[in-house]
Design an enzyme around this catalytic site. Structure first.
Site, PDB file in Angstrom:
ATOM      1  N   VAL A 111      85.447  18.787  19.996  1.00  0.00           N
ATOM      2  CA  VAL A 111      85.278  19.745  21.093  1.00  0.00           C
ATOM      3  C   VAL A 111      86.494  20.654  21.207  1.00  0.00           C
ATOM      4  O   VAL A 111      86.392  21.862  21.457  1.00  0.00           O
ATOM      5  CB  VAL A 111      85.025  18.998  22.421  1.00  0.00           C
ATOM      6  N   ALA A 112      87.701  20.086  20.990  1.00  0.00           N
ATOM      7  CA  ALA A 112      88.915  20.887  21.069  1.00  0.00           C
ATOM      8  C   ALA A 112      88.999  21.903  19.938  1.00  0.00           C
ATOM      9  O   ALA A 112      89.510  23.005  20.115  1.00  0.00           O
ATOM     10  CB  ALA A 112      90.134  19.970  21.034  1.00  0.00           C
ATOM     11  N   GLU A 126      84.652  27.291  22.077  1.00  0.00           N
ATOM     12  CA  GLU A 126      83.336  27.564  22.653  1.00  0.00           C
ATOM     13  C   GLU A 126      83.237  28.960  23.262  1.00  0.00           C
ATOM     14  O   GLU A 126      82.181  29.581  23.263  1.00  0.00           O
ATOM     15  CB  GLU A 126      83.002  26.520  23.740  1.00  0.00           C
ATOM     16  N   ASP A 156      76.882  65.296   8.803  1.00  0.00           N
ATOM     17  CA  ASP A 156      76.025  66.462   8.687  1.00  0.00           C
ATOM     18  C   ASP A 156      76.829  67.681   9.144  1.00  0.00           C
ATOM     19  O   ASP A 156      77.876  67.546   9.773  1.00  0.00           O
ATOM     20  CB  ASP A 156      74.785  66.266   9.564  1.00  0.00           C
ATOM     21  N   ASP A 208      70.691  63.778  12.140  1.00  0.00           N
ATOM     22  CA  ASP A 208      69.840  64.087  13.280  1.00  0.00           C
ATOM     23  C   ASP A 208      68.365  64.154  12.930  1.00  0.00           C
ATOM     24  O   ASP A 208      67.521  64.144  13.814  1.00  0.00           O
ATOM     25  CB  ASP A 208      70.258  65.420  13.916  1.00  0.00           C
ATOM     26  N   ASP A 226      67.438  61.794   7.606  1.00  0.00           N
ATOM     27  CA  ASP A 226      68.694  61.055   7.683  1.00  0.00           C
ATOM     28  C   ASP A 226      68.503  59.569   8.010  1.00  0.00           C
ATOM     29  O   ASP A 226      69.429  58.780   7.840  1.00  0.00           O
ATOM     30  CB  ASP A 226      69.601  61.666   8.764  1.00  0.00           C
ATOM     31  N   GLU A 279      95.433  21.895  20.949  1.00  0.00           N
ATOM     32  CA  GLU A 279      94.681  20.721  21.398  1.00  0.00           C
ATOM     33  C   GLU A 279      94.503  19.710  20.269  1.00  0.00           C
ATOM     34  O   GLU A 279      94.565  18.491  20.481  1.00  0.00           O
ATOM     35  CB  GLU A 279      93.319  21.170  21.926  1.00  0.00           C
ATOM     36  N   ASN A 283      88.850  25.659  27.434  1.00  0.00           N
ATOM     37  CA  ASN A 283      88.315  26.608  26.459  1.00  0.00           C
ATOM     38  C   ASN A 283      87.478  27.710  27.102  1.00  0.00           C
ATOM     39  O   ASN A 283      87.455  28.839  26.616  1.00  0.00           O
ATOM     40  CB  ASN A 283      87.462  25.875  25.425  1.00  0.00           C
ATOM     41  N   THR A 322      90.365  28.865  31.328  1.00  0.00           N
ATOM     42  CA  THR A 322      91.740  29.317  31.130  1.00  0.00           C
ATOM     43  C   THR A 322      91.933  30.006  29.783  1.00  0.00           C
ATOM     44  O   THR A 322      92.939  30.684  29.557  1.00  0.00           O
ATOM     45  CB  THR A 322      92.724  28.136  31.260  1.00  0.00           C
TER      46      THR A 322
END
Length: 911
Positions: free
Chosen positions: A280-281, A285, A327, A640, A644, A709, A734, A737
């Site tokens: 997890v560390a 995430e 163009d 345009d 294109d 971590e 995660n 902070t």
């Protein structure tokens, strides 16, 4: 079959039709059953559920899902819910982007006119465009949208606006004649055919349908659009690589920690939870969310500067662009014709002004005679205004631009007349039109006859020089009117050739007075095409935007190569490219015909030597983009028109025009310029570089925390500490902070020299430039500080786990503050530069204190209240990472200055 090389009779016979009777209803029904409806066929697209599931294919998302599943199986539903929320949010955003990108084909189908007029059973009937078949005889009038590709049978004064298909900036004159052998290889050169999706601008005509549906030129473009998927952006590629390495590192580290712990005699259950916490560390995430929010904030900022982002990934791609293929018409230029030069045998004038507004300046060219007050100038201006079917349209609201109704060239002549001081409305009242010889594409001239107060009709004529010279016998100079001489003719032709070579469209203006006072227009017309007076030449162009040249210069200084890809004539393209600095010595102009004859291998070898591509086809635009990409370039393509759209999809970033662009080009593009301005692209590149730099800051910030971590949890058992952080505490760090300051870093203003660096290479790793070393060192320091705090608290019987948790959170805040700039000290940036970051840091600090001292939050995250001395120790220790990053930047600045001094010394030695 090459219909353009056949006569109309041969084409009609080959298609089994009849010019008068057309097809029978039965024959038309049979052909429709055999060929299918005259519609564009959409390629099979993925259903929505497959698009949604495809968002879960990235390595980082798969690892997150695995961690969430394991977390749920062990009963930690809170952590599992948080992980699931992050994954689903990321998937929804990606699904929305991809689903929107699949709508380009829908826009192509909207371009099909629902009704058209054809001959069936000998009668002109209005039918659905979908029911048109090969062999139908089309009747075309001004304002019609052509429903199928067709060979013209007759085309009196027919002009077709093919800008959406070929890129031609002005309506194209059409004829029913047969092209010479070897001509007509390009769609833009097939002057005896009309094409689906184009519009009749002037005149009328009849044509026999030669192709319908996907077999039309527009259908071929649709096929190209379906067969070329948008490539992944540099950031997408780098995040995919990063995700794989994170996954490999997380799994390997977890396995090592688990095996070592069990080998040391630790309980298997404890080591399983430790390894899970480490996984997890290791996984940031919040990184997908931080990247998405960063791009969204960048898109919002760009919208304020006329850049509309359709795909968030385009924001960061802008920062790595190395080639801008632009163009010409409306992007580098103003998108409107304007008289820029005026030549007479008496002198030359320069004309300036804004768009079609009838005000500006007319000045004599260097060394020329001032024509103001001379009759030659007055006569030319009056003739140009009277021999004219356009009208100027004043602004509809304050601040809006003047517009025209009618032909763009004639509108430019009216604006020029206004700049010369002529009141067009008053002139037409004083000289009402009483007869005319309308413009004829074979004669290439127009003549009008006007009443005059003295009863002697006034004649005004304009057209191509070769069409006007045969009907003039006199020329106007500063003294008045005199017979034209061979020397005069040589001067006129030389002036016209010089202006044409400079990319101007040149018109000759003539006129005169009739001795006859007859009111019968037919009688007047018999005497107007002879003995006229040549007043002079007007040179028209679509002038460059005032800011385009500066934007081209800025692009070059930023290491970006600007090139022009246009459907216009090579001479026009060359002139504009030279004026803007795109075409520089040593670089070439290449036409579509040359591309077709040389082949893609030649293009691949010489693409870097060509600055301008003129009269190109949609397939060739794709080849140009592909050739640059094969050289490692990151290509931004502007456009345009329908022609294109495939190149916009193929390019790394497609840029459509918001004002002049078709819906097809907008749907195929990644971003839209609301003001159709090339300079806006360069501003967007600057913003893209700022955003990418900030994303790298966020990545460094987040991975530093992750590595810290890992070090903390990996080393804790070796110093005798139990599990230092709980999974829910790691998720808080995660997502909060780390997440909130990471987003705040994303709005940090650009470094002052951001546009003086070369674009980053396409294959540059996101952790390049010493970034991974900084992450490793800073993470080790972060882990060591937290480990030291924890060990001291554990041995002195303090709430050590809460101290570790708080230290980890506060170390991140100091790290975020220091990472505001890659080189400058935070003390020199000023607090007002990014006030949002200061608010976030203060708010995050308050939240962390709430977790420590508010009982409900203590129960949720298993924290304990810290005494003031313990909190003071944590606060002081948590500044360590801030000071280390500041020292790193100080060393970097001194090294940079020393390197600059060495380079300067070497440069002086070389001199």
């Amino acid at each position: 079959m090459a219909w353009w090389a056949s006569t109309p009779d041969v084409a009609i016979a080959e298609l089994g039709s009849n010019v008068s009777l057309g097809l029978t209803s039965a024959a038309a029904a049979a052909r429709r059953a055999a060929d299918g409806p005259n519609e564009l066929v959409e390629a099979a697209t993925k259903p929505a559920w497959q698009l949604f599931l495809g968002q879960f294919a990235s390595t980082m998302i798969i690892v997150l899902l695995g961690a969430g599943l394991v977390t749920a199986l062990i009963g930690d539903l809170t952590d599992a819910a948080v992980i699931a929320a992050v994954v689903v949010l990321n998937a929804l955003i990606g699904f929305g982007q991809e689903h929107r990108a699949e709508r380009a084909m829908v826009a192509l189908r909207r371009m099909t006119q629902p009704l058209a007029r054809v001959v069936r059973d000998g009668v002109v009937r209005t039918v659905r465009a979908a029911d048109i078949v090969r062999g139908d005889i089309l009747h075309l009038d001004a304002g019609d949208l052509v429903a199928a590709d067709a060979r013209l049978i007759d085309a009196p004064n027919l002009q077709v606006n093919e800008a959406a298909l070929t890129g031609e900036s002005v309506p194209v004159e059409k004829t029913a004649g047969v092209l010479a052998p070897g001509e007509g290889q390009l769609v833009a050169d097939r002057g005896n055919m009309v094409f689906r999706g184009t519009a009749i601008a002037y005149g009328r005509g009849r044509a026999v349908v030669t192709a319908t549906g996907m077999h039309t030129a527009l259908g071929e473009i649709a096929g190209l659009l379906q067969s070329h998927a948008a490539p992944p952006t540099p950031l997408q590629r780098q995040l995919a690589v990063l995700g794989k390495w994170i996954a490999i590192g997380a799994v390997a580290t977890c396995a090592i920690v688990f095996v070592i712990g069990v080998a040391r005699g630790e309980p298997i259950e404890l080591m399983f939870f430790t390894a899970l916490s480490l996984a997890v560390a290791a996984i940031p995430e919040s990184l997908p969310a931080v990247v998405t929010v960063s791009l969204a904030l960048g898109a919002h900022r760009m919208a304020k500067h006329h850049v509309l982002i359709r795909k968030l990934s385009a924001v960061e791609t802008l920062g790595s662009v190395t080639v801008v293929a632009s163009d010409k018409t409306g992007t580098l230029t103003q998108g409107r014709m304007s008289v820029e030069r005026l030549w007479t045998v008496a002198g030359t004038l320069r004309v300036s002004g804004d768009g079609y507004e009838p005000s500006g300046a007319i000045e004599c060219a260097d060394g020329a005679v001032d024509l103001h007050g001379m009759s030659v100038l007055d006569d030319l201006v009056l003739a140009a205004a009277l021999c004219n079917d356009a009208s100027l349209v004043p602004p509809a609201r304050p601040g809006a631009a003047w517009d025209i109704s009618g032909d763009t060239t004639e509108g430019a002549l009216l604006a020029f007349a206004g700049r010369a001081g002529l009141d067009h409305a008053a002139a037409t009242l004083r000289h009402p039109r009483i007869a005319e010889l309308a413009f004829d594409s074979s004669l290439k001239r127009m003549i009008t006859v006007h009443d005059a107060p003295d009863g002697r009709p006034l004649v005004a004529a304009k057209g191509a020089l070769e069409a006007v010279l045969p009907i003039v016998t006199q020329i106007a100079d500063r003294e008045g009117v005199r017979p034209i001489t061979p020397a005069d003719l040589d001067l006129v032709r030389a002036a016209a050739e010089a202006d044409s070579a400079a990319g101007y469209r040149v018109l000759a203006v003539a006129g005169g007075r009739l001795a006859s006072t007859k009111a019968d227009p037919l009688a007047l017309l018999g005497s107007v095409e002879r003995d006229l007076v040549l007043y002079g030449l007007v040179a028209l162009a679509d002038p460059p935007r005032a800011e385009s040249a500066d934007a081209v210069t800025a692009a070059r200084s930023a290491g970006i190569t600007p090139i022009m890809v246009t459907g216009d004539h090579p001479a026009t393209a060359r002139a504009i490219a030279t004026r803007l600095g795109i075409l520089t010595p040593g670089r070439a102009v290449m036409t579509g015909a040359e591309l077709a004859s040389e082949g893609p291998e030649h293009l691949a070898r010489h693409v870097g030597d060509v600055a301008v591509y003129a009269r190109t086809t949609p397939e060739q635009k794709l080849d140009i983009v592909a050739a640059w990409q094969a050289r490692g370039a990151v290509v931004a393509m502007t456009g345009d028109g329908v022609n294109d759209a495939p190149a916009l999809r193929k390019a790394d970033i497609g840029v459509a025009m918001g004002i002049s662009g078709t819906e097809v080009s907008k749907e195929a593009a990644d971003m839209v310029l609301a003001n159709d301005n090339f300079a806006t692209i360069i501003g967007a590149v600057r913003e893209g570089r700022r955003i990418y730099d900030n994303i790298k800051r966020s990545v460094r910030f987040g991975l530093t925390v992750g590595s810290g971590e890992i070090w903390l949890i990996f080393l804790a058992p070796f110093v005798g500490l139990p599990l230092p952080l709980l999974p829910i505490q790691i998720l808080w760090v995660n997502l909060v902070t780390h997440g909130l300051p990471g987003v705040a870093l994303a709005v940090e203003p650009a470094e002052p020299d951001v546009m003086r660096h070369r674009p980053r290479p396409r294959d540059e790793a996101i952790l390049s430039g010493g970034l991974w070393q900084h992450i490793l060192v800073d993470g080790l320091l972060l882990g060591a500080v937290c480990l030291g705090i924890g060990l001291w608290g554990y041995m002195s019987d303090r709430p050590w786990q809460t101290m570790v948790f708080t230290s980890l959170a506060l170390l991140q805040l100091g790290n975020a503050l220091a990472l505001r700039s890659n080189r400058q000290s935070v003390f020199g940036l000023g607090l007002r530069r990014n006030p949002f970051l200061l608010v976030v840091l203060a708010g995050t600090l308050v939240l962390q204190l709430i977790l420590i001292y508010w009982p409900p939050a203590q129960r949720l995250l298993s924290t304990e209240a810290l005494s003031l001395p313990d909190l003071a120790v944590v606060l002081v220790a948590s500044t360590a990472l801030f000071w280390v990053v500041e020292i790193q930047k100080l060393v970097g600045r001194r090294s940079s200055r020393a390197g600059s001094s060495v380079l300067s010394t070497r440069s002086m030695d070389g001199i």
